[in-house]
Scaffold this motif. Structure first.
Motif, PDB file in Angstrom:
ATOM      1  N   ILE A  26      -5.807  22.131  -5.273  1.00 22.11           N
ATOM      2  CA  ILE A  26      -5.236  23.252  -4.502  1.00 22.11           C
ATOM      3  C   ILE A  26      -6.215  23.670  -3.408  1.00 22.11           C
ATOM      4  O   ILE A  26      -5.845  23.883  -2.251  1.00 22.11           O
ATOM      5  CB  ILE A  26      -4.902  24.443  -5.431  1.00 22.11           C
ATOM      6  N   VAL A  27      -7.501  23.741  -3.786  1.00 25.64           N
ATOM      7  CA  VAL A  27      -8.509  24.131  -2.780  1.00 25.64           C
ATOM      8  C   VAL A  27      -8.576  23.079  -1.668  1.00 25.64           C
ATOM      9  O   VAL A  27      -8.636  23.412  -0.481  1.00 25.64           O
ATOM     10  CB  VAL A  27      -9.893  24.319  -3.444  1.00 25.64           C
ATOM     11  N   ALA A  28      -8.507  21.774  -2.056  1.00 24.36           N
ATOM     12  CA  ALA A  28      -8.575  20.706  -1.043  1.00 24.36           C
ATOM     13  C   ALA A  28      -7.399  20.827  -0.071  1.00 24.36           C
ATOM     14  O   ALA A  28      -7.569  20.707   1.150  1.00 24.36           O
ATOM     15  CB  ALA A  28      -8.558  19.333  -1.723  1.00 24.36           C
ATOM     16  N   PHE A  29      -6.202  21.067  -0.611  1.00 27.04           N
ATOM     17  CA  PHE A  29      -5.018  21.228   0.250  1.00 27.04           C
ATOM     18  C   PHE A  29      -5.178  22.465   1.139  1.00 27.04           C
ATOM     19  O   PHE A  29      -4.797  22.446   2.309  1.00 27.04           O
ATOM     20  CB  PHE A  29      -3.745  21.346  -0.598  1.00 27.04           C
ATOM     21  N   ALA A  30      -5.744  23.548   0.545  1.00 27.27           N
ATOM     22  CA  ALA A  30      -5.909  24.783   1.324  1.00 27.27           C
ATOM     23  C   ALA A  30      -6.897  24.557   2.466  1.00 27.27           C
ATOM     24  O   ALA A  30      -6.686  25.036   3.589  1.00 27.27           O
ATOM     25  CB  ALA A  30      -6.391  25.910   0.413  1.00 27.27           C
ATOM     26  N   VAL A  31      -7.976  23.806   2.181  1.00 26.33           N
ATOM     27  CA  VAL A  31      -8.974  23.522   3.229  1.00 26.33           C
ATOM     28  C   VAL A  31      -8.312  22.739   4.372  1.00 26.33           C
ATOM     29  O   VAL A  31      -8.476  23.071   5.551  1.00 26.33           O
ATOM     30  CB  VAL A  31     -10.162  22.720   2.627  1.00 26.33           C
ATOM     31  N   ALA A  32      -7.514  21.696   4.000  1.00 23.72           N
ATOM     32  CA  ALA A  32      -6.840  20.890   5.031  1.00 23.72           C
ATOM     33  C   ALA A  32      -5.851  21.758   5.821  1.00 23.72           C
ATOM     34  O   ALA A  32      -5.784  21.672   7.051  1.00 23.72           O
ATOM     35  CB  ALA A  32      -6.121  19.706   4.384  1.00 23.72           C
ATOM     36  N   ALA A  33      -5.104  22.619   5.116  1.00 23.23           N
ATOM     37  CA  ALA A  33      -4.101  23.460   5.790  1.00 23.23           C
ATOM     38  C   ALA A  33      -4.777  24.472   6.710  1.00 23.23           C
ATOM     39  O   ALA A  33      -4.313  24.733   7.820  1.00 23.23           O
ATOM     40  CB  ALA A  33      -3.241  24.170   4.756  1.00 23.23           C
ATOM     41  N   LEU A  34      -5.908  25.027   6.223  1.00 26.71           N
ATOM     42  CA  LEU A  34      -6.634  26.028   7.026  1.00 26.71           C
ATOM     43  C   LEU A  34      -7.164  25.383   8.320  1.00 26.71           C
ATOM     44  O   LEU A  34      -7.067  25.966   9.399  1.00 26.71           O
ATOM     45  CB  LEU A  34      -7.794  26.589   6.201  1.00 26.71           C
ATOM     46  N   GLY A  35      -7.709  24.168   8.168  1.00 28.44           N
ATOM     47  CA  GLY A  35      -8.201  23.448   9.342  1.00 28.44           C
ATOM     48  C   GLY A  35      -7.087  23.227  10.349  1.00 28.44           C
ATOM     49  O   GLY A  35      -7.247  23.477  11.540  1.00 28.44           O
ATOM     50  N   ASN A  36      -5.900  22.785   9.840  1.00 30.75           N
ATOM     51  CA  ASN A  36      -4.755  22.551  10.738  1.00 30.75           C
ATOM     52  C   ASN A  36      -4.318  23.844  11.409  1.00 30.75           C
ATOM     53  O   ASN A  36      -3.995  23.853  12.599  1.00 30.75           O
ATOM     54  CB  ASN A  36      -3.574  21.981   9.950  1.00 30.75           C
ATOM     55  N   ALA A  37      -4.322  24.953  10.636  1.00 31.45           N
ATOM     56  CA  ALA A  37      -3.865  26.238  11.193  1.00 31.45           C
ATOM     57  C   ALA A  37      -4.817  26.698  12.295  1.00 31.45           C
ATOM     58  O   ALA A  37      -4.373  27.188  13.337  1.00 31.45           O
ATOM     59  CB  ALA A  37      -3.788  27.278  10.082  1.00 31.45           C
ATOM     60  N   LEU A  38      -6.129  26.516  12.065  1.00 32.07           N
ATOM     61  CA  LEU A  38      -7.118  26.935  13.072  1.00 32.07           C
ATOM     62  C   LEU A  38      -6.912  26.155  14.367  1.00 32.07           C
ATOM     63  O   LEU A  38      -6.944  26.722  15.456  1.00 32.07           O
ATOM     64  CB  LEU A  38      -8.538  26.710  12.540  1.00 32.07           C
ATOM     65  N   ILE A  39      -6.727  24.831  14.217  1.00 36.25           N
ATOM     66  CA  ILE A  39      -6.542  24.008  15.410  1.00 36.25           C
ATOM     67  C   ILE A  39      -5.212  24.348  16.086  1.00 36.25           C
ATOM     68  O   ILE A  39      -5.132  24.389  17.322  1.00 36.25           O
ATOM     69  CB  ILE A  39      -6.599  22.508  15.051  1.00 36.25           C
ATOM     70  N   ALA A  40      -4.158  24.598  15.285  1.00 37.44           N
ATOM     71  CA  ALA A  40      -2.858  24.942  15.872  1.00 37.44           C
ATOM     72  C   ALA A  40      -2.999  26.207  16.723  1.00 37.44           C
ATOM     73  O   ALA A  40      -2.418  26.323  17.788  1.00 37.44           O
ATOM     74  CB  ALA A  40      -1.825  25.150  14.774  1.00 37.44           C
ATOM     75  N   ARG A  41      -3.817  27.153  16.246  1.00 36.86           N
ATOM     76  CA  ARG A  41      -4.058  28.389  16.998  1.00 36.86           C
ATOM     77  C   ARG A  41      -4.773  28.059  18.322  1.00 36.86           C
ATOM     78  O   ARG A  41      -4.435  28.558  19.374  1.00 36.86           O
ATOM     79  CB  ARG A  41      -4.927  29.305  16.141  1.00 36.86           C
ATOM     80  N   PHE A  42      -5.740  27.123  18.205  1.00 38.05           N
ATOM     81  CA  PHE A  42      -6.501  26.710  19.382  1.00 38.05           C
ATOM     82  C   PHE A  42      -5.589  25.991  20.375  1.00 38.05           C
ATOM     83  O   PHE A  42      -5.695  26.149  21.570  1.00 38.05           O
ATOM     84  CB  PHE A  42      -7.645  25.798  18.914  1.00 38.05           C
ATOM     85  N   VAL A  43      -4.650  25.173  19.834  1.00 37.42           N
ATOM     86  CA  VAL A  43      -3.746  24.386  20.682  1.00 37.42           C
ATOM     87  C   VAL A  43      -2.876  25.326  21.516  1.00 37.42           C
ATOM     88  O   VAL A  43      -2.562  25.046  22.652  1.00 37.42           O
ATOM     89  CB  VAL A  43      -2.846  23.466  19.836  1.00 37.42           C
ATOM     90  N   ARG A  44      -2.494  26.473  20.948  1.00 40.95           N
ATOM     91  CA  ARG A  44      -1.602  27.393  21.678  1.00 40.95           C
ATOM     92  C   ARG A  44      -2.316  28.076  22.836  1.00 40.95           C
ATOM     93  O   ARG A  44      -1.694  28.507  23.769  1.00 40.95           O
ATOM     94  CB  ARG A  44      -1.059  28.455  20.700  1.00 40.95           C
ATOM     95  N   LEU A  45      -3.661  28.177  22.714  1.00 42.28           N
ATOM     96  CA  LEU A  45      -4.404  28.945  23.726  1.00 42.28           C
ATOM     97  C   LEU A  45      -4.188  28.463  25.164  1.00 42.28           C
ATOM     98  O   LEU A  45      -3.932  29.280  26.046  1.00 42.28           O
ATOM     99  CB  LEU A  45      -5.900  28.948  23.391  1.00 42.28           C
ATOM    100  N   PRO A  46      -4.255  27.112  25.439  1.00 44.67           N
ATOM    101  CA  PRO A  46      -4.170  26.698  26.826  1.00 44.67           C
ATOM    102  C   PRO A  46      -2.855  27.087  27.498  1.00 44.67           C
ATOM    103  O   PRO A  46      -2.827  27.314  28.697  1.00 44.67           O
ATOM    104  CB  PRO A  46      -4.259  25.167  26.746  1.00 44.67           C
ATOM    105  N   GLY A  47      -1.814  27.209  26.695  1.00 49.24           N
ATOM    106  CA  GLY A  47      -0.524  27.541  27.291  1.00 49.24           C
ATOM    107  C   GLY A  47      -0.390  28.998  27.650  1.00 49.24           C
ATOM    108  O   GLY A  47       0.548  29.390  28.322  1.00 49.24           O
TER     109      GLY A  47
END
Lengths: 254, 256
Positions: free
Chosen positions: B234-255
């Motif tokens: 569960i922690v491993a999945f949460a770490v992967a999901a958190l990483g994706n969420a952080l990058i998704a937030r970063f991806v939205r910034l340029p727009g």
């Protein structure tokens, strides 16, 4: 003019092949000069020389057949389950709204990490490899099926309805033919994901075809054969991706 | 108009109710299987046992040293893989000849199962964090290189002409024109690359290591401490999901 066209066409191809040959030559020279131990990086000539033993003693081709058979079974199951599921998500608007994002999350999840769980439940056998690869391949098939059906122009459906087609006729005569190209893309992605998953899990659980072979050779420190088996996996995967891409382009109109 | 809004709200409410109902059914089914003993005893533990194991893990200091190691390996992998990917992507994207000559190799090499390279990386870098970082770097490199190469070809030609008319040199062109125009493809490459880098590091740890989150999962599996194995997963999945969420937030910034 023809010469210029031929050089524009074959020049890059030749440059790519030359670069590969130069890299292999440099690797051979470094190994021959003894700059790197043969145990760590055997020369390309030793790797090429290991292939007869890989074929005769390690059963390279039967293992290749086993790996690809598992990948095709997993991808086949993904198509059998995923296509109707994708159609259901398209046909029932509430189901699409409720579950499509879950399927997308499932597709992005690192499912391969669950392999210890599958080992506990199914054991160390082909069932674990196929079940995990099926789960890895299925979301792509589901999502692409729904995408293909959602993308059909309403005018096509309206024409069908104006000709008085029933739901079943509408599906077979309009919806399915119009969405086949996108569904084929999903099937291709499913096959690719299944193959990656099969090789990876075979390697991780040390069971089955090519993945197990690489792990076995690594544990026995048969480095030249290990490099040979890895090269074989990489080359066959690349050929497989190339051929499925060509096949998909052939099926896709335009 | 109000009627339409009301019916849309009703529809969304039904969708939420359906999702909640599905989660409840899945939870009850899990508990039923756990209580029935249909599978081998302990293989499907009650979710309460998993919750207790998760609490145990999250309150133990040793657990955090393992997570820190995995996150550190993934972070270094992303820096190295993304850096190399950007450099190669720029080189392939800027030259049509280089792109035609070498990009097909990257394109078809990218989806091959990278885990098969692990024995070579173990031989080269040992069983410590070096081989895990190398695995993550290799995984992150391909999506970044392909995304940047494709992004370079889509840079507005007007921007390039402006750069040339100002007599910008190669480095200045990259700094002032290409890199600012490449923020979206770099962000996309990071989004894809971070996920596969984390998975690459975790898989390398699972296969052979003596520390890290992946090592913990395998240790609990071999000790048959199944609730703890689930908790670590569960922690491993949460770490992967958190990483994706952080990058998704970063991806939205340029727009923005």
């Amino acid at each position: 003019m023809d010469g210029a066209r031929a050089s524009a066409r074959f020049g890059p191809l030749l440059a790519g092949l030359t670069a590969v040959a130069v890299c292999l030559g440099a690797w051979q020279a470094i190994a021959a000069l003894g700059l790197v131990s043969n145990l760590i990086a055997p020369p390309p000539s030793a790797i090429a020389a290991s292939f007869p033993a890989l074929i005769a003693e390690e059963g390279l081709f039967p293992r290749f057949a086993q790996t690809f058979a598992e990948a095709f079974i997993a991808a086949g199951l993904a198509v059998v389950v995923g296509t109707p599921f994708g159609w259901w998500l398209h046909a029932k608007r509430w189901a699409g709204r409720a579950y499509e994002s879950w399927v997308a999350t499932f597709a992005a999840a690192p499912l391969v990490l669950l392999y210890p769980l599958f080992l506990v439940i199914l054991g160390r056998n082909a069932g674990t490899i196929i079940a995990m690869s099926f789960l890895t391949a299925m979301p792509a098939v589901v999502l692409k099926t729904k995408e293909g059906l959602d993308g059909i122009r309403p005018v096509l459906v309206n024409v069908g309805r104006s000709f008085g087609l029933g739901e079943s006729q509408l599906f077979w005569k309009i919806l399915l033919p119009a969405s086949v190209p996108t569904i084929c893309n999903g099937v291709r992605l499913g096959l690719i994901y299944a193959l990656i998953s099969v090789v990876g899990i075979e390697f991780l659980i040390n069971f089955g075809g090519l993945g197990e072979l690489i792990d076995d050779l690594a544990q026995r420190w048969e480095t030249a054969m290990m490099y040979g088996a890895i090269s074989f996996v990489v080359l066959t995967s690349m050929c497989f991706f190339y051929l499925t891409e060509k096949l998909e382009r052939w099926i896709r109109p335009g | 108009m109000d009627q339409a809004r009301l019916s849309a709200r009703h529809f969304l409410g039904s969708v939420t109710a359906l999702r909640v109902a599905t989660l409840i059914v899945l939870f009850l089914a899990w508990e039923a299987v756990a209580a029935s003993g249909w599978l081998f005893e302990g293989v499907v533990p009650s979710s309460f046992k998993i919750g207790a194991a998760l609490w145990d893990l999250l309150t133990s200091g040793a657990f955090y040293s393992n997570i820190e190691l995995t996150l550190g390996e993934a972070a270094i992998s992303v820096v190295l893989g993304a850096g190399a990917g950007i450099a190669v992507g720029l080189a392939l994207g800027r030259s049509r000849f280089a792109g035609t000559a070498f990009e097909p190799y990257l394109h078809y090499l990218a989806p091959t199962p990278k885990i098969v390279f692990l024995p070579i990386l173990l031989v080269l870098f040992g069983i410590g964090p070096g081989s895990k970082i190398a695995m993550g770097t290799l995984s992150c490199f391909f999506p970044m290189a392909l995304s940047v190469a494709s992004g370079v070809r889509q840079v507005d030609p007007v921007l390039l002409r402006v750069g040339h008319s100002f007599n910008l040199g190669r480095v200045a062109m990259i700094r002032k024109i290409y890199l600012p125009a490449l923020v979206p493809p770099i962000a996309t490459g990071l989004k894809l690359g971070l996920g596969v880098a984390i998975i690459g590091c975790l898989l390398a740890e699972i296969k052979m290591s003596n520390r890290g989150l992946g090592f913990l999962i395998m240790q609990y599996y071999s000790q048959f401490r199944i609730p703890y194995m689930y908790a670590a997963l569960i922690v491993a999945f949460a770490v992967a999901a958190l990483g994706n969420a952080l990058i998704a937030r970063f991806v939205r910034l340029p727009g923005r």
